[in-house]
Design a protein around this motif. Sequence first.
Motif, PDB file in Angstrom:
ATOM      1  N   SER A   8       0.809  -1.597  -0.075  1.00 26.13           N
ATOM      2  CA  SER A   8       0.040  -0.041   0.565  1.00 26.13           C
ATOM      3  C   SER A   8       0.612   1.231  -0.085  1.00 26.13           C
ATOM      4  O   SER A   8       0.389   2.349  -0.260  1.00 26.13           O
ATOM      5  CB  SER A   8      -1.145   0.178   1.370  1.00 26.13           C
ATOM      6  N   ARG A   9       1.929   1.371   1.068  1.00 26.01           N
ATOM      7  CA  ARG A   9       3.007   2.689   0.588  1.00 26.01           C
ATOM      8  C   ARG A   9       3.470   2.813  -0.473  1.00 26.01           C
ATOM      9  O   ARG A   9       3.519   3.625  -0.553  1.00 26.01           O
ATOM     10  CB  ARG A   9       3.597   2.603   2.454  1.00 26.01           C
ATOM     11  N   TYR A  10       3.777   1.560  -0.671  1.00 31.69           N
ATOM     12  CA  TYR A  10       4.082   1.930  -2.335  1.00 31.69           C
ATOM     13  C   TYR A  10       3.723   2.881  -3.547  1.00 31.69           C
ATOM     14  O   TYR A  10       3.801   2.981  -4.149  1.00 31.69           O
ATOM     15  CB  TYR A  10       5.006   0.215  -2.653  1.00 31.69           C
ATOM     16  N   ILE A  11       2.645   1.610  -3.620  1.00 30.05           N
ATOM     17  CA  ILE A  11       1.753   2.136  -5.034  1.00 30.05           C
ATOM     18  C   ILE A  11       1.050   2.965  -4.376  1.00 30.05           C
ATOM     19  O   ILE A  11       0.563   3.710  -5.009  1.00 30.05           O
ATOM     20  CB  ILE A  11       0.785   0.798  -4.635  1.00 30.05           C
ATOM     21  N   LYS A  12       1.099   3.665  -3.155  1.00 33.14           N
ATOM     22  CA  LYS A  12       0.041   5.257  -2.008  1.00 33.14           C
ATOM     23  C   LYS A  12      -1.677   4.334  -2.862  1.00 33.14           C
ATOM     24  O   LYS A  12      -2.195   5.583  -3.227  1.00 33.14           O
ATOM     25  CB  LYS A  12       0.539   5.973  -3.827  1.00 33.14           C
ATOM     26  N   VAL A  13      -1.693   3.627  -2.556  1.00 36.79           N
ATOM     27  CA  VAL A  13      -2.807   3.129  -2.358  1.00 36.79           C
ATOM     28  C   VAL A  13      -3.203   2.635  -0.739  1.00 36.79           C
ATOM     29  O   VAL A  13      -2.671   1.765  -0.421  1.00 36.79           O
ATOM     30  CB  VAL A  13      -3.552   2.674  -3.394  1.00 36.79           C
ATOM     31  N   GLY A  14      -4.781   3.025  -0.451  1.00 36.16           N
ATOM     32  CA  GLY A  14      -5.154   3.215   0.813  1.00 36.16           C
ATOM     33  C   GLY A  14      -4.790   1.637   1.978  1.00 36.16           C
ATOM     34  O   GLY A  14      -4.827   1.356   2.696  1.00 36.16           O
ATOM     35  N   HIS A  15      -6.020   0.578   1.096  1.00 34.98           N
ATOM     36  CA  HIS A  15      -5.628  -0.685   1.682  1.00 34.98           C
ATOM     37  C   HIS A  15      -5.564  -2.241   0.589  1.00 34.98           C
ATOM     38  O   HIS A  15      -5.270  -1.940  -0.860  1.00 34.98           O
ATOM     39  CB  HIS A  15      -6.891  -0.519   1.358  1.00 34.98           C
ATOM     40  N   GLU A  36      -7.677  -3.317 -12.880  1.00 29.41           N
ATOM     41  CA  GLU A  36      -6.437  -2.752 -13.309  1.00 29.41           C
ATOM     42  C   GLU A  36      -6.122  -4.376 -13.248  1.00 29.41           C
ATOM     43  O   GLU A  36      -5.553  -4.761 -12.105  1.00 29.41           O
ATOM     44  CB  GLU A  36      -5.644  -1.898 -12.878  1.00 29.41           C
ATOM     45  N   ASP A  37      -5.269  -4.963 -14.469  1.00 33.36           N
ATOM     46  CA  ASP A  37      -4.549  -5.848 -13.933  1.00 33.36           C
ATOM     47  C   ASP A  37      -2.955  -5.995 -14.383  1.00 33.36           C
ATOM     48  O   ASP A  37      -2.694  -5.735 -15.375  1.00 33.36           O
ATOM     49  CB  ASP A  37      -4.740  -7.197 -14.679  1.00 33.36           C
ATOM     50  N   ALA A  38      -2.103  -5.318 -13.172  1.00 35.01           N
ATOM     51  CA  ALA A  38      -1.237  -5.373 -13.328  1.00 35.01           C
ATOM     52  C   ALA A  38       0.042  -6.028 -12.610  1.00 35.01           C
ATOM     53  O   ALA A  38       1.186  -5.619 -12.320  1.00 35.01           O
ATOM     54  CB  ALA A  38      -0.843  -3.906 -12.021  1.00 35.01           C
ATOM     55  N   ALA A  39      -0.679  -6.629 -12.591  1.00 37.26           N
ATOM     56  CA  ALA A  39      -0.002  -7.989 -12.658  1.00 37.26           C
ATOM     57  C   ALA A  39       1.610  -8.337 -13.331  1.00 37.26           C
ATOM     58  O   ALA A  39       2.364  -9.021 -11.961  1.00 37.26           O
ATOM     59  CB  ALA A  39      -0.498 -10.014 -13.073  1.00 37.26           C
ATOM     60  N   GLU A  40       1.176  -8.194 -14.645  1.00 39.08           N
ATOM     61  CA  GLU A  40       3.248  -8.213 -14.581  1.00 39.08           C
ATOM     62  C   GLU A  40       3.847  -6.149 -14.802  1.00 39.08           C
ATOM     63  O   GLU A  40       4.780  -6.436 -15.270  1.00 39.08           O
ATOM     64  CB  GLU A  40       3.423  -8.386 -16.234  1.00 39.08           C
ATOM     65  N   LYS A  43       2.108   8.508 -16.243  1.00 38.05           N
ATOM     66  CA  LYS A  43       2.611   9.946 -15.600  1.00 38.05           C
ATOM     67  C   LYS A  43       2.729   9.686 -14.030  1.00 38.05           C
ATOM     68  O   LYS A  43       2.265  10.365 -13.074  1.00 38.05           O
ATOM     69  CB  LYS A  43       0.869  10.905 -15.644  1.00 38.05           C
ATOM     70  N   ASP A  44       3.612   9.611 -13.496  1.00 38.37           N
ATOM     71  CA  ASP A  44       4.149   9.232 -12.169  1.00 38.37           C
ATOM     72  C   ASP A  44       3.544   9.146 -11.111  1.00 38.37           C
ATOM     73  O   ASP A  44       3.433   8.895 -10.860  1.00 38.37           O
ATOM     74  CB  ASP A  44       4.843  10.778 -12.358  1.00 38.37           C
ATOM     75  N   ARG A  45       2.513   8.190 -11.839  1.00 35.84           N
ATOM     76  CA  ARG A  45       1.267   6.940 -10.722  1.00 35.84           C
ATOM     77  C   ARG A  45       1.612   5.643 -10.882  1.00 35.84           C
ATOM     78  O   ARG A  45       1.663   5.312 -12.069  1.00 35.84           O
ATOM     79  CB  ARG A  45       0.129   8.085 -11.556  1.00 35.84           C
ATOM     80  N   PHE A  46       1.917   5.623  -9.910  1.00 33.97           N
ATOM     81  CA  PHE A  46       2.184   4.055 -10.165  1.00 33.97           C
ATOM     82  C   PHE A  46       0.623   3.341 -11.258  1.00 33.97           C
ATOM     83  O   PHE A  46      -0.481   3.394 -10.297  1.00 33.97           O
ATOM     84  CB  PHE A  46       2.398   3.426  -8.885  1.00 33.97           C
ATOM     85  N   LEU A  47       0.908   2.242 -11.628  1.00 30.48           N
ATOM     86  CA  LEU A  47      -0.513   1.179 -12.013  1.00 30.48           C
ATOM     87  C   LEU A  47      -0.984   0.773 -10.839  1.00 30.48           C
ATOM     88  O   LEU A  47      -0.227  -0.223  -9.640  1.00 30.48           O
ATOM     89  CB  LEU A  47       0.248   0.834 -13.358  1.00 30.48           C
ATOM     90  N   GLY A  48      -2.269   0.361 -11.344  1.00 29.16           N
ATOM     91  CA  GLY A  48      -2.832  -0.694 -10.107  1.00 29.16           C
ATOM     92  C   GLY A  48      -3.100   1.086  -8.848  1.00 29.16           C
ATOM     93  O   GLY A  48      -3.991   0.038  -8.295  1.00 29.16           O
ATOM     94  N   SER A  49      -2.813   2.146  -9.190  1.00 23.63           N
ATOM     95  CA  SER A  49      -3.581   2.499  -8.308  1.00 23.63           C
ATOM     96  C   SER A  49      -4.792   3.649  -9.125  1.00 23.63           C
ATOM     97  O   SER A  49      -5.611   4.646  -8.750  1.00 23.63           O
ATOM     98  CB  SER A  49      -2.484   3.818  -8.003  1.00 23.63           C
ATOM     99  N   PHE A  50      -5.300   3.130 -10.019  1.00 25.12           N
ATOM    100  CA  PHE A  50      -6.084   3.962 -11.445  1.00 25.12           C
ATOM    101  C   PHE A  50      -7.090   3.290 -10.930  1.00 25.12           C
ATOM    102  O   PHE A  50      -8.686   4.388 -11.205  1.00 25.12           O
ATOM    103  CB  PHE A  50      -5.247   3.948 -12.900  1.00 25.12           C
ATOM    104  N   LEU A  63      -4.635  -7.910  -4.280  1.00 25.28           N
ATOM    105  CA  LEU A  63      -5.212  -7.007  -4.498  1.00 25.28           C
ATOM    106  C   LEU A  63      -5.082  -5.747  -3.538  1.00 25.28           C
ATOM    107  O   LEU A  63      -5.476  -4.800  -2.167  1.00 25.28           O
ATOM    108  CB  LEU A  63      -6.954  -7.413  -4.105  1.00 25.28           C
ATOM    109  N   VAL A  64      -5.105  -4.511  -4.832  1.00 24.67           N
ATOM    110  CA  VAL A  64      -5.483  -2.856  -3.532  1.00 24.67           C
ATOM    111  C   VAL A  64      -6.682  -1.855  -4.367  1.00 24.67           C
ATOM    112  O   VAL A  64      -6.814  -2.044  -5.243  1.00 24.67           O
ATOM    113  CB  VAL A  64      -3.785  -2.066  -3.755  1.00 24.67           C
ATOM    114  N   SER A  65      -7.175  -1.300  -2.648  1.00 22.12           N
ATOM    115  CA  SER A  65      -7.692  -0.208  -3.669  1.00 22.12           C
ATOM    116  C   SER A  65      -7.861   0.732  -2.538  1.00 22.12           C
ATOM    117  O   SER A  65      -7.977   0.415  -1.606  1.00 22.12           O
ATOM    118  CB  SER A  65      -8.968  -0.677  -2.955  1.00 22.12           C
TER     119      SER A  65
END
Length: 378
Positions: free
Chosen positions: A43-50, A159-163, A170-177, A199-201
């Motif tokens: 969560s900290r790395y991707i910058k998504v809360g959960h 978002e299937d960011a498995a790979e 745009k400087d935002r991690f995939l999986g957070s959109f 899984l993140v959300s």
Amino acid sequence: MDKIWLSSPHMGETELGYVIDAFKSNWIAPLGPYVDNFEYEISRYIKVGHCAALSSGTAAIHLALIALGIGRGDEVLCSTFTFSASANPILYQSAVPVFIESEDKTWNMNPFWLKKAIEDRIHKGQKPKALILVHLYGMPAQIDEILNICEFYRIPVIEDAAEALGSKYKDRFLGSFGTIGIFSFNGNKIITTSGGGALVSSDNEIVNKIRFLATQARDEAPHYQHSQVGYNYRMSNILAALGLGQIQVLDDRVRQRRSNHYYYYQALKDIDGISFLSEPSEDYFSNHWLTCILVDPRYTAGITHEDIRLALLNENIESRPLWKPMHLQPVFTTYPYYGDGISERLFKNGLCLPSGSNLSKNVLKKITSIVRKTVKKD
């Protein structure tokens, strides 16, 4: 000769210590402090809360569909150019996959065909209930365009960011959109927990529901009571200990994979008929999980990607064709597909080169030498 793998695990210095600590503390069963810590670090790395740490990326997609209420007969839009794990969970829910074609810049979902598909499905009386968007080989999709379309039609995005862990748009991690993002930590991924996923959300209710479902949906009671179907999808404390060590070296692994891509590009860019999957603009930052090339036999004197694959295999070097599109897979041929065949051309001409973050410069030099000799350039 020692085998050179397509993408082998690459351990750091701390993973073993964490695993030994988990053994010593007797936290062997699923869940435990390393699971909690690993979820926090993701969560900290991707910058998504959960975050919920799970048994696989496939399990993450399955639970994401359940959390979004996907059930029998519902239609789910999905990239056609992907691994089958992106689409299989749709069938787990007795839902209907609707496959969307790629575009030739990122090889990911084409916004034009996405909009066409949504409009046609609505015209047919069946509005899609969700979208599974794949970021193929670590390359970000055309996120702005795709999210705008989905927002207009009020279709949630998985978002299937498995790979694509560590990749950015745009400087935002995939999986957070998307509404939900998923990752895989399979043995060949950029970091690994041997087997596993997450899984993140930003929606805490979604993640809490998924954690509940992933631990057999056991109700709060002193006895075992279940009011709905649950799943054995949680990550073990031992595997999370591996993951906690791996995520500490993730930035290094991204740099190493990107360095591989740059080496291959510099060594092969002069060969007519060979092109690379590369970032279309500065908005795109790929982890280059796998370095992928297209081989056009019209410009290589008839030499194909399969000739290169076999030449590498003869030297005990693993490479792999690109994914066979889902709409061509026997299990999925009866389901709707919207496109113009770009993914079929990519599959016909594409090859993934060895891309592990533990490849030496001598190994990379050997691989590029074989490729050049195969196309008779040296």
